[in-house]
Design a protein around this motif. Sequence first.
Motif, PDB file in Angstrom:
ATOM      1  N   MET A   1     -10.695  31.626  39.590  1.00 36.73           N
ATOM      2  CA  MET A   1      -9.303  31.900  39.946  1.00 36.73           C
ATOM      3  C   MET A   1      -9.399  33.209  40.839  1.00 36.73           C
ATOM      4  O   MET A   1     -10.237  34.153  40.596  1.00 36.73           O
ATOM      5  N   ASN A   2      -8.976  33.418  41.819  1.00 36.58           N
ATOM      6  CA  ASN A   2      -8.965  34.498  42.899  1.00 36.58           C
ATOM      7  C   ASN A   2      -8.084  35.497  42.593  1.00 36.58           C
ATOM      8  O   ASN A   2      -7.035  35.375  41.591  1.00 36.58           O
ATOM      9  N   ASP A   3      -7.821  36.587  43.249  1.00 38.31           N
ATOM     10  CA  ASP A   3      -6.946  37.869  43.034  1.00 38.31           C
ATOM     11  C   ASP A   3      -5.313  37.255  43.194  1.00 38.31           C
ATOM     12  O   ASP A   3      -4.698  37.735  42.343  1.00 38.31           O
ATOM     13  N   ASP A   4      -4.993  36.547  44.102  1.00 36.11           N
ATOM     14  CA  ASP A   4      -3.880  36.222  44.225  1.00 36.11           C
ATOM     15  C   ASP A   4      -3.275  35.203  42.903  1.00 36.11           C
ATOM     16  O   ASP A   4      -2.251  35.428  42.692  1.00 36.11           O
ATOM     17  N   GLN A   5      -4.132  34.233  42.650  1.00 36.86           N
ATOM     18  CA  GLN A   5      -3.838  33.668  41.555  1.00 36.86           C
ATOM     19  C   GLN A   5      -3.731  34.423  40.336  1.00 36.86           C
ATOM     20  O   GLN A   5      -2.874  33.977  39.428  1.00 36.86           O
ATOM     21  N   ARG A   6      -4.605  35.379  40.073  1.00 31.67           N
ATOM     22  CA  ARG A   6      -4.560  36.280  38.887  1.00 31.67           C
ATOM     23  C   ARG A   6      -3.196  36.815  38.939  1.00 31.67           C
ATOM     24  O   ARG A   6      -2.390  37.087  37.790  1.00 31.67           O
ATOM     25  N   TYR A   7      -2.701  37.483  40.024  1.00 36.27           N
ATOM     26  CA  TYR A   7      -1.457  38.348  40.425  1.00 36.27           C
ATOM     27  C   TYR A   7      -0.428  37.235  39.848  1.00 36.27           C
ATOM     28  O   TYR A   7       0.427  37.750  39.107  1.00 36.27           O
ATOM     29  N   ILE A   8      -0.333  36.045  40.542  1.00 38.15           N
ATOM     30  CA  ILE A   8       0.882  35.024  40.151  1.00 38.15           C
ATOM     31  C   ILE A   8       0.958  34.761  38.274  1.00 38.15           C
ATOM     32  O   ILE A   8       1.788  34.794  37.773  1.00 38.15           O
ATOM     33  N   SER A   9      -0.224  34.582  38.130  1.00 37.44           N
ATOM     34  CA  SER A   9      -0.345  34.217  36.536  1.00 37.44           C
ATOM     35  C   SER A   9      -0.119  35.311  35.648  1.00 37.44           C
ATOM     36  O   SER A   9       0.662  35.031  34.737  1.00 37.44           O
ATOM     37  N   ALA A  10      -0.405  36.398  36.030  1.00 42.13           N
ATOM     38  CA  ALA A  10      -0.095  37.923  35.193  1.00 42.13           C
ATOM     39  C   ALA A  10       1.648  37.877  35.448  1.00 42.13           C
ATOM     40  O   ALA A  10       2.255  38.253  34.441  1.00 42.13           O
ATOM     41  N   PHE A  11       2.040  37.874  36.481  1.00 43.30           N
ATOM     42  CA  PHE A  11       3.746  37.646  36.579  1.00 43.30           C
ATOM     43  C   PHE A  11       4.313  36.778  35.748  1.00 43.30           C
ATOM     44  O   PHE A  11       5.187  36.987  34.918  1.00 43.30           O
ATOM     45  N   LEU A  12       3.540  35.280  35.547  1.00 44.78           N
ATOM     46  CA  LEU A  12       4.228  34.372  34.808  1.00 44.78           C
ATOM     47  C   LEU A  12       4.128  34.675  33.454  1.00 44.78           C
ATOM     48  O   LEU A  12       4.830  34.689  32.561  1.00 44.78           O
ATOM     49  N   GLN A  13       3.007  35.415  32.893  1.00 41.35           N
ATOM     50  CA  GLN A  13       2.948  35.534  31.692  1.00 41.35           C
ATOM     51  C   GLN A  13       4.055  36.697  31.383  1.00 41.35           C
ATOM     52  O   GLN A  13       4.551  36.826  30.104  1.00 41.35           O
ATOM     53  N   ILE A  14       4.229  37.604  31.921  1.00 39.96           N
ATOM     54  CA  ILE A  14       5.192  38.724  31.584  1.00 39.96           C
ATOM     55  C   ILE A  14       6.679  38.035  31.704  1.00 39.96           C
ATOM     56  O   ILE A  14       7.235  38.245  30.756  1.00 39.96           O
TER      57      ILE A  14
END
Length: 107
Positions: A1-14
């Motif tokens: 998972m790259n940084d952009d995907q991590r960012y998207i995943s974190a937003f989705l988690q919130i």
Amino acid sequence: MNDDQRYISAFLQIFETQPEVFEEVGAVEDLANLNQTISQMVDESDEEVADTIGTWCKKYPKIRDTLRSIINRKLKPEPTKKEAQDPKLSNRYPELPENLRKHRPNS
């Protein structure tokens, strides 16, 4: 998972586990704008989607800070249990998580 995907995943988690963060800062109604923008970005890169989320979050420092905290700690946020809580955000904006999931690698 790259940084952009991590960012998207974190937003989705919130979005899915801490809807009160959006409620506390008055961002629930503005999610309609983000939802509309993201729904039009199906063919865009993960970087462009992450940038769009980042730009949207600039209006809401608490959401941005929560997002950064999750990314830096690499922990999943714990769901908050509130009996009188408004319907889940995913009920109001069902397309948003679906569209964001398209920009995450399959786990």
